[in-house]
Enzyme design. Sequence first.
Site, short mmCIF file in Angstrom:
data_model
loop_
_atom_site.label_atom_id
_atom_site.label_comp_id
_atom_site.label_asym_id
_atom_site.label_seq_id
_atom_site.Cartn_x
_atom_site.Cartn_y
_atom_site.Cartn_z
N THR A 36 0.71 -1.14 -0.07
CA THR A 36 -0.08 -0.14 0.09
C THR A 36 0.73 1.24 -0.09
O THR A 36 1.91 1.31 0.72
CB THR A 36 -0.94 0.00 1.35
OG1 THR A 36 -1.62 1.33 1.20
CG2 THR A 36 -0.04 -0.27 2.52
N TYR A 40 -1.68 0.48 10.00
CA TYR A 40 -2.08 -0.05 8.84
C TYR A 40 -0.64 -0.02 7.76
O TYR A 40 -0.07 -1.05 7.44
CB TYR A 40 -3.26 0.40 8.15
CG TYR A 40 -3.47 0.11 6.75
CD1 TYR A 40 -3.50 -1.39 6.33
CD2 TYR A 40 -3.36 0.92 5.47
CE1 TYR A 40 -3.46 -1.80 5.10
CE2 TYR A 40 -3.42 0.38 4.17
CZ TYR A 40 -3.53 -0.76 3.89
OH TYR A 40 -3.55 -1.30 2.78
#
Length: 331
Positions: free
Chosen positions: A116, A140
């Site tokens: 990501t 995250y």
Amino acid sequence: MKILVTGGAGYIGSHVSVALREAGYEVIIFDNLSTGHRWASLGTTLIEGDLSEMALLVRTFEIFRPDAVMHFAASIQVEESVREPLLYYRNNVANTLNLLKAMQTCGITDLIYSSTAAVYGIPKQIPITEDAELTPINPYGSSKAMVETVLRDLSRVGHIRYVALRYFNVAGADTKGRLGQAYAASTHLITRALKTALGIYDKLYIYGTDYPTPDGTCIRDYIHVEDLASAHVAALDYLREKGNSIVMNCGYGHGYSVKEVVSTVKKVTGRDFPVEETARRRGDPPVLVADSSRLRATTGWIPRYDNLFFIIETAWSWEQKLKDNPELLKT
């Protein structure tokens, strides 16, 4: 050639599974169905299980003998990761270590890893290249960066060959209407805006209007999910042919602000809806835009759907289908 796809019944994993099948690969999906759906497998072999179940992972590898693994199974909500960091380190890091151990036990070396843009944190330069410093600002992003470190170390000693694809903002739906986002409570901007247009939500919230951007709202690089899927097939072909581990960004190289997205949603749907501006969310960088030249040069990847209006159109068609078929939100 057989590919095992973890999280293959989820939003991105299901689209990639279709792209793999259309490219001639045999696909086996491994998914705990916590956010995925059986119907999203579209007839692909589905093993229901969790990555914490080492014995089941090893047995699955021994039975199906996949040639490579594509790993999508993860927790992905930035705001939730700030509230529940342990959940993210357990699911995204510890469970990935289980997967890697099972692969090693069964002699499987090739991996395409779903990473990501959140690993970059607040980047110093836009667009972002893969060589930018990794300074994630939420759990995250930190969890994904940790796994990339593990992959790099394993690759150095010859235990694995991998491609880590760093996604920017994935949106849209299958152009044939078979698949799309099907989360009971999605946090994605485009999805929530479309659901608000449908009357499912009373209003849409814009989180933060004081960012250092032209209109004060966050800017993101939105990539159509089918273009992302084709990037995975291209990455797999590269790994089979070249075998050198590599990290590559997946995006279009330009971004849209939150307000621009909302305006486009209203144009696509032909519907106005209430929008309320509120405080920033924790963990949101101001601007994330990809430099994907490495992906294009390395694999020959050419995106087909670099058009925000079209991306939202496909998502809009899917959201209308979901409203007419609420059973699709069930497992």
